[in-house]
Motif scaffolding. Sequence first.
Motif, short mmCIF file in Angstrom:
data_model
loop_
_atom_site.label_atom_id
_atom_site.label_comp_id
_atom_site.label_asym_id
_atom_site.label_seq_id
_atom_site.Cartn_x
_atom_site.Cartn_y
_atom_site.Cartn_z
N PRO A 91 0.81 -1.25 -0.11
CA PRO A 91 -0.15 -0.07 0.02
C PRO A 91 0.91 1.14 0.07
O PRO A 91 2.04 1.30 0.72
CB PRO A 91 -0.78 -0.23 1.46
CG PRO A 91 -0.82 -1.49 1.57
CD PRO A 91 0.80 -1.99 1.18
N LEU A 92 0.43 2.22 -0.76
CA LEU A 92 1.23 3.28 -1.13
C LEU A 92 0.49 4.67 -0.77
O LEU A 92 -0.77 4.48 -1.27
CB LEU A 92 2.16 3.42 -2.41
CG LEU A 92 3.27 2.48 -2.67
CD1 LEU A 92 3.75 2.27 -3.92
CD2 LEU A 92 4.32 2.54 -1.56
N PRO A 93 0.85 5.77 -0.77
CA PRO A 93 0.11 6.93 -0.52
C PRO A 93 0.14 7.46 -1.91
O PRO A 93 0.56 7.26 -2.69
CB PRO A 93 0.88 7.89 0.49
CG PRO A 93 2.23 7.31 0.21
CD PRO A 93 2.46 5.83 0.05
N PRO A 94 -0.85 8.52 -2.08
CA PRO A 94 -1.07 8.91 -3.30
C PRO A 94 0.26 9.87 -3.79
O PRO A 94 0.97 10.51 -2.87
CB PRO A 94 -2.33 10.07 -3.04
CG PRO A 94 -3.02 9.28 -2.11
CD PRO A 94 -1.82 8.78 -1.23
N ASP A 95 0.55 9.95 -4.78
CA ASP A 95 1.58 10.48 -5.28
C ASP A 95 1.85 10.64 -6.90
O ASP A 95 2.04 9.89 -7.60
CB ASP A 95 3.02 9.64 -5.04
CG ASP A 95 4.50 10.63 -5.32
OD1 ASP A 95 4.25 11.49 -6.28
OD2 ASP A 95 5.25 10.37 -4.76
N PRO A 96 1.15 11.76 -7.32
CA PRO A 96 1.01 11.95 -9.04
C PRO A 96 2.37 11.70 -9.74
O PRO A 96 2.38 11.26 -10.64
CB PRO A 96 0.55 13.45 -9.00
CG PRO A 96 -0.22 13.56 -7.61
CD PRO A 96 0.68 13.07 -6.55
N GLN A 97 3.66 12.14 -8.91
CA GLN A 97 4.67 11.95 -9.84
C GLN A 97 5.22 10.70 -9.95
O GLN A 97 5.81 10.02 -10.95
CB GLN A 97 5.92 12.82 -9.07
CG GLN A 97 5.77 14.33 -8.86
CD GLN A 97 5.54 14.73 -10.42
OE1 GLN A 97 6.35 14.52 -11.29
NE2 GLN A 97 4.47 15.63 -10.72
N ARG A 98 4.97 9.71 -8.84
CA ARG A 98 5.30 8.48 -8.86
C ARG A 98 4.25 7.70 -9.98
O ARG A 98 4.90 6.91 -10.82
CB ARG A 98 4.97 7.78 -7.80
CG ARG A 98 5.23 6.08 -7.52
CD ARG A 98 4.36 5.57 -6.50
NE ARG A 98 4.91 5.90 -5.28
CZ ARG A 98 3.84 6.49 -4.62
NH1 ARG A 98 2.56 6.23 -4.90
NH2 ARG A 98 4.05 6.73 -3.21
#
Length: 209
Positions: free
Chosen positions: A24-31
């Motif tokens: 599970p990962l947090p939101p990150d538009p760049q990723r």
Amino acid sequence: MVNLLAAYADRPLPRSIAVVGNQPLPPDPQRAKAIDACDLVIRVNGFVLDEPSGPAVVGSRVHVVVFNRAVRATPYVFRDYRRRLYLLVEPGRLHWEPEYVPEWWPADLGFVPVSNREVVLPLSDALGLPTRTESTWSTTGTLAAWIARTSFPAANLILTGFSFIDDPNQTSWEHAAGDSCIVGPEHQIAAEGRLLESWTKTGETELLR
């Protein structure tokens, strides 16, 4: 296998590859943008994808799915399946795992078994695992990363969603979709984390947290 991977990539010789694990990962538009910009995107087992109306986390593109027979399918696993390559890893077949296809597997969907001799055992050797004589082998995620790195050694590789790189001593893990589960006794995730982290020091592999 290299030719198959190349056939599904955006270009015959991918310059950039993303392998996305299921942490599970947090939101990150760049990723999410970096993943979707790759020529070849590989996802693992019961993966998730970003929805147009939801936050940008891990992108939405898939070229290849690497899975095992115990996959917990999410709604994304078979979406647009005719456009993807499905690679079945089965290291347990070296020991006790039976050969079967899940009853719910789509009747018109084929898959390609990954060679234990050519892929699994060389990875186990790199990890120092006695897979030939003992029931121990890498996780499906690390196998996917190994396939990417060894198939296209000159490509820039993005890794993300691999929790054991930062937490090699965990005994259970969460998934981006579905329940948590124990880390199987067949896995030595500390060794896997050391191997993947060592790649990030070469300049051709980037870890996105």
